[in-house]
Design an enzyme around this catalytic site. Structure first.
Site, short mmCIF file in Angstrom:
data_model
loop_
_atom_site.label_atom_id
_atom_site.label_comp_id
_atom_site.label_asym_id
_atom_site.label_seq_id
_atom_site.Cartn_x
_atom_site.Cartn_y
_atom_site.Cartn_z
N ASP A 146 0.87 -1.18 0.00
CA ASP A 146 0.00 0.00 0.00
C ASP A 146 0.90 1.23 0.00
O ASP A 146 1.01 1.98 0.97
CB ASP A 146 -0.89 -0.04 1.25
CG ASP A 146 -1.81 1.16 1.34
OD1 ASP A 146 -2.35 1.40 2.44
OD2 ASP A 146 -1.96 1.87 0.33
N ASP B 195 3.37 6.46 -4.91
CA ASP B 195 3.62 6.16 -6.33
C ASP B 195 5.10 5.86 -6.59
O ASP B 195 5.93 6.05 -5.69
CB ASP B 195 3.14 7.36 -7.17
CG ASP B 195 1.64 7.57 -7.00
OD1 ASP B 195 1.23 8.70 -6.68
OD2 ASP B 195 0.89 6.59 -7.12
N1 SAM Z 1 -3.49 4.54 -0.71
C1 SAM Z 1 -2.37 5.38 -1.07
C2 SAM Z 1 -2.08 5.26 -2.53
O1 SAM Z 1 -2.58 4.32 -3.17
O2 SAM Z 1 -1.34 6.12 -3.04
C3 SAM Z 1 -1.17 5.02 -0.23
C4 SAM Z 1 -1.41 5.32 1.19
S1 SAM Z 1 -0.16 5.20 2.35
C5 SAM Z 1 -0.29 6.78 3.06
C6 SAM Z 1 1.38 5.20 1.48
C7 SAM Z 1 2.52 5.07 2.47
O3 SAM Z 1 3.66 4.46 1.89
C8 SAM Z 1 3.04 6.40 3.04
O4 SAM Z 1 2.71 6.48 4.40
C9 SAM Z 1 4.55 6.37 2.80
O5 SAM Z 1 5.28 6.93 3.86
C10 SAM Z 1 4.78 4.88 2.67
N2 SAM Z 1 6.01 4.51 1.95
C11 SAM Z 1 6.49 5.06 0.81
N3 SAM Z 1 7.64 4.46 0.46
C12 SAM Z 1 7.89 3.49 1.41
C13 SAM Z 1 8.93 2.53 1.59
N4 SAM Z 1 9.95 2.44 0.71
N5 SAM Z 1 8.85 1.69 2.64
C14 SAM Z 1 7.81 1.78 3.52
N6 SAM Z 1 6.79 2.68 3.42
C15 SAM Z 1 6.85 3.53 2.36
#
Ligand code: SAM
Length: 284
Positions: free
Chosen positions: A155, A158
């Site tokens: 989840d 992008d």
């Molecule tokens: N539903 C949303 C979408 O489809 O765009 C995504 C929601 S959630 C808020 C996305 C999360 O991924 C964020 O909190 C971000 O900090 C986390 N994230 C991004 N890259 C990451 C990584 N490499 N490892 C772990 N978490 C990550």
């Protein structure tokens, strides 16, 4: 005079929401975290200016991320969520009494903390005793595991910024290694409509296709995401999302969902011709 949040969905199209107030704005180590309030969509979270979720339509995304694999896997106990710091996938998973452990790997602790403060209807299950939160990069975390998880939900944001590594062959290959025999991987698979999103979808699909024997895609309508037409990846070591759907057992759980149901589950995998062609191109 009204103020609006506007997100560019393509070079020639944008999406705007009139906001009633900004609830928070913070630059974390990883991204700009903002939460707004609005009459139309309620409160909503953006990261680096991109829409993540709104109170009004998040149920669609989170139900489709979670209930599709949960209605196919015969007996999921151990689930990994990578990303998902808003808590929506955790909330939906915690509705299943048979799940024994949920590992949430979120790179940015401030996302969880701010969602707990300002989005309590979404970030409402972080105290579930089955949940363990790991504040680290999912790309690194997954390297440590073999034959451990029944379901992995990616989840993520992008495929740029902190999320970029979560769309690579290396990452999907390590997800395959970390999954058990009946393992299922579901990921947010971008969108087929605008060219930039379609490119991201094609690249992700190619990388998943090279790592998994079963590699399918399903869809949902999410009003606040670019074009509204959003895709999810379903990859597995052998389970088929339609042939192995255990609809009767799932119905018996009597989970009160607002979007997902087992008939829609079947329909969601019937994709438009142009989307099938895009995915076939990626499989060459
Ligand atoms: N539903 C949303 C979408 O489809 O765009 C995504 C929601 S959630 C808020 C996305 C999360 O991924 C964020 O909190 C971000 O900090 C986390 N994230 C991004 N890259 C990451 C990584 N490499 N490892 C772990 N978490 C990550």
């Amino acid at each position: 005079m009204s103020i609006s949040y506007t997100e560019r969905h393509s070079p020639g199209a944008s999406f705007s929401i009139e906001i009633s107030r900004q609830l928070c704005s913070e630059q974390s180590r990883f991204q700009k975290i903002e939460i707004f309030d609005s009459d139309e969509f309620g409160r909503f979270l953006t990261l680096d200016g991109y829409m993540m979720l709104t109170e009004r339509d998040e149920f669609i995304y989170h139900e489709m991320m979670v209930h599709v694999p949960m209605a196919v896997h015969p007996n999921p106990k151990n689930v990994l969520i990578i990303g998902g710091g808003d808590g929506g996938c955790v909330r939906e998973l915690c509705r299943y009494p048979n799940i024994e452990r949920i590992d949430l790997v979120e790179i940015d602790q401030r996302v969880i903390e701010l969602c707990e403060s300002f989005l309590p209807s979404v970030a409402c299950s972080f105290n579930d005793p089955r949940l363990l939160i790991h504040y680290e990069d999912g790309l690194r975390y997954i390297r440590r595991f073999e034959n451990t998880y029944d379901i992995i939900l990616v989840d993520s944001t992008d495929p740029f910024g902190p999320g970029e590594g979560l769309f690579t062959r290396e990452f999907y290959g390590n997800c395959h290694k970390a999954l058990k025999t009946h393992g299922i991987l579901v990921n947010q698979h971008e969108s087929p409509f605008y060219s930039e999103d379609a490119d991201a979808c094609r690249k992700a699909h190619f990388n998943i296709f090279s790592a998994f024997p079963i590699c399918k895609v399903y869809q949902a309508h999410i009003p606040t995401y670019p074009s509204g037409h959003w895709l999810f990846g379903f990859a597995s070591k052998g389970l088929d999302p339609l042939a192995d759907l255990h609809a009767d057992e799932w119905e018996k759980l009597k989970l009160d969902t607002k979007y997902y149901n087992t008939r829609l589950h079947r329909g969601a995998f019937a994709l438009p011709t142009y989307v099938n062609n895009l995915l076939k191109e990626a499989e060459r």
